[in-house]
Scaffold this active site. Structure first.
Site, short mmCIF file in Angstrom:
data_model
loop_
_atom_site.label_atom_id
_atom_site.label_comp_id
_atom_site.label_asym_id
_atom_site.label_seq_id
_atom_site.Cartn_x
_atom_site.Cartn_y
_atom_site.Cartn_z
N TYR A 147 73.34 -2.45 -29.79
CA TYR A 147 72.07 -2.60 -29.05
C TYR A 147 71.59 -4.05 -29.08
O TYR A 147 71.16 -4.60 -28.05
CB TYR A 147 71.04 -1.66 -29.70
CG TYR A 147 69.71 -1.54 -29.00
CD1 TYR A 147 69.50 -0.58 -28.02
CD2 TYR A 147 68.64 -2.36 -29.36
CE1 TYR A 147 68.27 -0.45 -27.40
CE2 TYR A 147 67.40 -2.23 -28.75
CZ TYR A 147 67.22 -1.28 -27.77
OH TYR A 147 65.99 -1.15 -27.17
N GLY A 178 58.52 -5.03 -28.69
CA GLY A 178 58.75 -4.64 -30.08
C GLY A 178 58.91 -3.13 -30.15
O GLY A 178 59.37 -2.50 -29.20
#
Ligand code: CAA
Length: 240
Positions: A147, A178
């Site tokens: 990722y 985030g």
């Protein structure tokens, strides 16, 4: 006529928030989704935003899907590359499939969707491409070599395509969210997530709308001198 925006992975999570915000701005919004039919139907029923199903990791499916959207709705002016998956695990436990699926969908999806929409934006002399990266593409994350590599790649992809789009009125930017309160983050083991939240200076997870407002700004005329940039929206978790 209102501009047309497409949001990949647009029926759930951050993508859903982005669709709603762009609709509120007056754009004609289309969502793409990969799998969850039931959620997509509920999304369309609630928002009146059409949802088109295809896998963004499939190059041909993106070309055909975008051609269908353009025939049925109109030329795509705004592309939000939001679709993404996680297959977390430390490297020694990660399979090649976990690696390649995340790269194929998260990073390959950006290429495939840009190939389908950038030529039209370039010809018409106006366009916006907004790629959803991640704090974990900026800072790395234990258990996420796949990722983090894909999201980091998105930031490089953004800067390269921004240089190609600039003289044609096409801006290309990234947002690095985030940890946001979505199904994806809910899948992180609770004790691990608690430690992560403890390190977010504002002391909470983000909301999809926190990210959507950034996308809306980058999609607007107000952002016409901003290209190749990354906007971090992470509650202060990573600053540089
Ligand atoms: N730094 C250092 N060590 C760590 C660590 C970290 N951040 N996280 C875990 N470890 C250590 C643990 O302490 C443990 O060590 P001990 O065996 O010595 O106690 C060891 O690694 C194994 O940890 P787990 O028991 O958790 O191992 P696991 O194999 O069951 O799971 C994992 C590993 C899959 C990586 C799991 O820890 C996990 O899911 N972590 C969260 C990953 C994450 O943040 N994903 C984000 C998903 S959301 C998202 O990606 C959206 C976005 O853009 C932000």
């Amino acid at each position: 006529m209102a501009r047309v925006a497409i949001v990949t992975g647009g029926t759930r999570g951050i993508g859903e928030g982005i669709c709603l915000k762009l609709q509120e701005m007056g754009l004609t919004v289309v969502a793409n989704f990969g799998g969850n039919e039931q959620k997509a139907q509920a999304f369309t029923a609630a928002t009146n935003i059409p949802a088109y199903k295809w896998d963004v990791g499939d190059h041909q499916a993106c070309l055909e899907g975008c051609a269908r959207v353009e025939a049925e709705i109109g030329p795509i002016d705004v592309l939000v590359n939001n679709a993404g998956i996680t297959r977390d695990g430390t490297l020694h436990k990660m399979s090649f499939d976990d690696w390649s699926e995340v790269i194929r969908i998260n990073l390959g999806g950006c290429f495939n969707m840009a190939k389908a929409t950038f030529p039209g934006m370039r010809e018409r002399g106006w366009g916006r491409i907004i790629n959803i990266g991640s704090v974990n593409g900026q800072a790395g994350q234990y258990g996420q070599v796949n990722y983090a590599a894909a999201k980091s790649g998105i930031h490089g992809f953004t800067k390269a395509l921004a240089q190609e789009g600039a003289k044609f009125g096409v801006t290309v930017n990234a947002i690095a969210p985030g940890y946001v309160d979505t199904d994806m983050v809910a899948a992180v083991p609770q004790p691990v997530l608690e430690k992560i939240i403890a390190n977010i200076p504002v002391g909470r997870l983000g909301e999809a709308s926190d990210i959507a407002r950034g996308v809306a700004f980058l999609a607007s005329e107000d952002a016409n001198f901003i290209t190749g940039s990354t906007m971090s929206i992470n509650g202060g978790q990573h600053m540089y």
